[in-house]
Write a protein that holds these residues in place. Sequence first.
Motif, short mmCIF file in Angstrom:
data_model
loop_
_atom_site.label_atom_id
_atom_site.label_comp_id
_atom_site.label_asym_id
_atom_site.label_seq_id
_atom_site.Cartn_x
_atom_site.Cartn_y
_atom_site.Cartn_z
N LEU A 84 5.52 2.64 -5.01
CA LEU A 84 5.24 1.62 -4.00
C LEU A 84 6.20 1.72 -2.82
O LEU A 84 5.81 1.49 -1.67
CB LEU A 84 5.30 0.22 -4.63
CG LEU A 84 4.20 -0.09 -5.64
CD1 LEU A 84 4.46 -1.44 -6.30
CD2 LEU A 84 2.83 -0.04 -4.99
N SER A 85 7.42 2.10 -3.09
CA SER A 85 8.40 2.30 -2.02
C SER A 85 7.97 3.46 -1.11
O SER A 85 8.01 3.35 0.12
CB SER A 85 9.78 2.58 -2.62
OG SER A 85 10.71 2.88 -1.61
N ARG A 86 7.54 4.56 -1.71
CA ARG A 86 7.09 5.71 -0.91
C ARG A 86 5.83 5.36 -0.12
O ARG A 86 5.71 5.73 1.05
CB ARG A 86 6.85 6.92 -1.82
CG ARG A 86 8.12 7.56 -2.33
CD ARG A 86 7.86 8.87 -3.05
NE ARG A 86 7.17 8.70 -4.31
CZ ARG A 86 7.78 8.52 -5.48
NH1 ARG A 86 9.08 8.47 -5.56
NH2 ARG A 86 7.07 8.39 -6.59
N LEU A 87 4.90 4.66 -0.77
CA LEU A 87 3.67 4.26 -0.08
C LEU A 87 3.99 3.34 1.10
O LEU A 87 3.47 3.52 2.19
CB LEU A 87 2.73 3.55 -1.07
CG LEU A 87 1.40 3.07 -0.49
CD1 LEU A 87 0.49 4.27 -0.21
CD2 LEU A 87 0.72 2.10 -1.45
N SER A 88 4.86 2.39 0.87
CA SER A 88 5.25 1.45 1.92
C SER A 88 5.91 2.17 3.08
O SER A 88 5.64 1.87 4.25
CB SER A 88 6.19 0.39 1.35
OG SER A 88 5.56 -0.32 0.33
N SER A 89 6.79 3.09 2.77
CA SER A 89 7.47 3.86 3.80
C SER A 89 6.45 4.68 4.60
O SER A 89 6.53 4.77 5.83
CB SER A 89 8.51 4.78 3.17
OG SER A 89 9.10 5.60 4.13
N HIS A 90 5.49 5.28 3.90
CA HIS A 90 4.46 6.08 4.56
C HIS A 90 3.70 5.25 5.60
O HIS A 90 3.38 5.73 6.69
CB HIS A 90 3.48 6.65 3.53
CG HIS A 90 2.35 7.41 4.12
ND1 HIS A 90 2.50 8.67 4.66
CD2 HIS A 90 1.04 7.09 4.28
CE1 HIS A 90 1.33 9.09 5.13
NE2 HIS A 90 0.43 8.15 4.90
N TYR A 91 3.43 4.00 5.24
CA TYR A 91 2.69 3.12 6.15
C TYR A 91 3.63 2.27 7.01
O TYR A 91 3.20 1.29 7.61
CB TYR A 91 1.73 2.22 5.37
CG TYR A 91 0.52 2.97 4.88
CD1 TYR A 91 -0.41 3.48 5.79
CD2 TYR A 91 0.31 3.19 3.52
CE1 TYR A 91 -1.51 4.18 5.34
CE2 TYR A 91 -0.79 3.89 3.08
CZ TYR A 91 -1.70 4.37 3.99
OH TYR A 91 -2.80 5.08 3.56
N LYS A 92 4.91 2.65 7.04
CA LYS A 92 5.92 1.97 7.86
C LYS A 92 5.94 0.46 7.59
O LYS A 92 6.08 -0.35 8.50
CB LYS A 92 5.71 2.27 9.33
CG LYS A 92 5.89 3.76 9.64
CD LYS A 92 5.64 4.08 11.07
CE LYS A 92 5.87 5.50 11.46
NZ LYS A 92 5.46 6.56 10.62
#
Length: 146
Positions: A84-92
Motif C-alpha cells: 500500500l505504501s508503494r501504491l500510494s507513492s506511485h499515485y503521489k
Amino acid sequence: MDITSAAIATLISAVTSALVTFFINNSNKKKDLENQLDELLKIGIEYPYLESQNFTDSWTSKHDITDEKFLRYELYATMVFNYLSRLSSHYKYDTKKIEKELAVKDWIRIHKKYWYDPTAPNENIDTYDAPFVEMVNKYLIGGNVK
C-alpha cells in the motif's frame, strides 16, 4: 538552415525518446504493482484467515512466537502495508486515484490492530514515509483523506 534543422530534429528526437522512456517506466511500475497485488491475493486465498476480521481483530504484538498463524499474519500484514505504501507513492498519495484502483480503506481497516500494535514499537511510523502514515491514520480514524 541545415544546422538549425538538424538541431530541431535532434531536440524532437530527444524529447520523444524521453517521453517514450517515461511512459514505458510508468507502465512497468504499474505492471509490477499489479503483480505484487496478485501475489498478496494468492496468499490471502491460500490462508483465508489472514483477511478474516475475526482473526485480524485477535492480533496482538505479544503473540506466542511459536504460533505459526500469528507469525504468518505478521509477515502478511507487513507485506500489505509495504504494498500500500508503494501504491500510494506511485499515485503521489492522491487518494481518489488510489481508491479507484483498490478498496484501500477496507484493506487498511481490516489490518488496523496490526498497524496500531506492531511487534517492534513504532515500527510503522518509523518505517513508512510521513504522507503514507498520515493517510493510513486518517482512514483508521474514519476521516476523509484528500
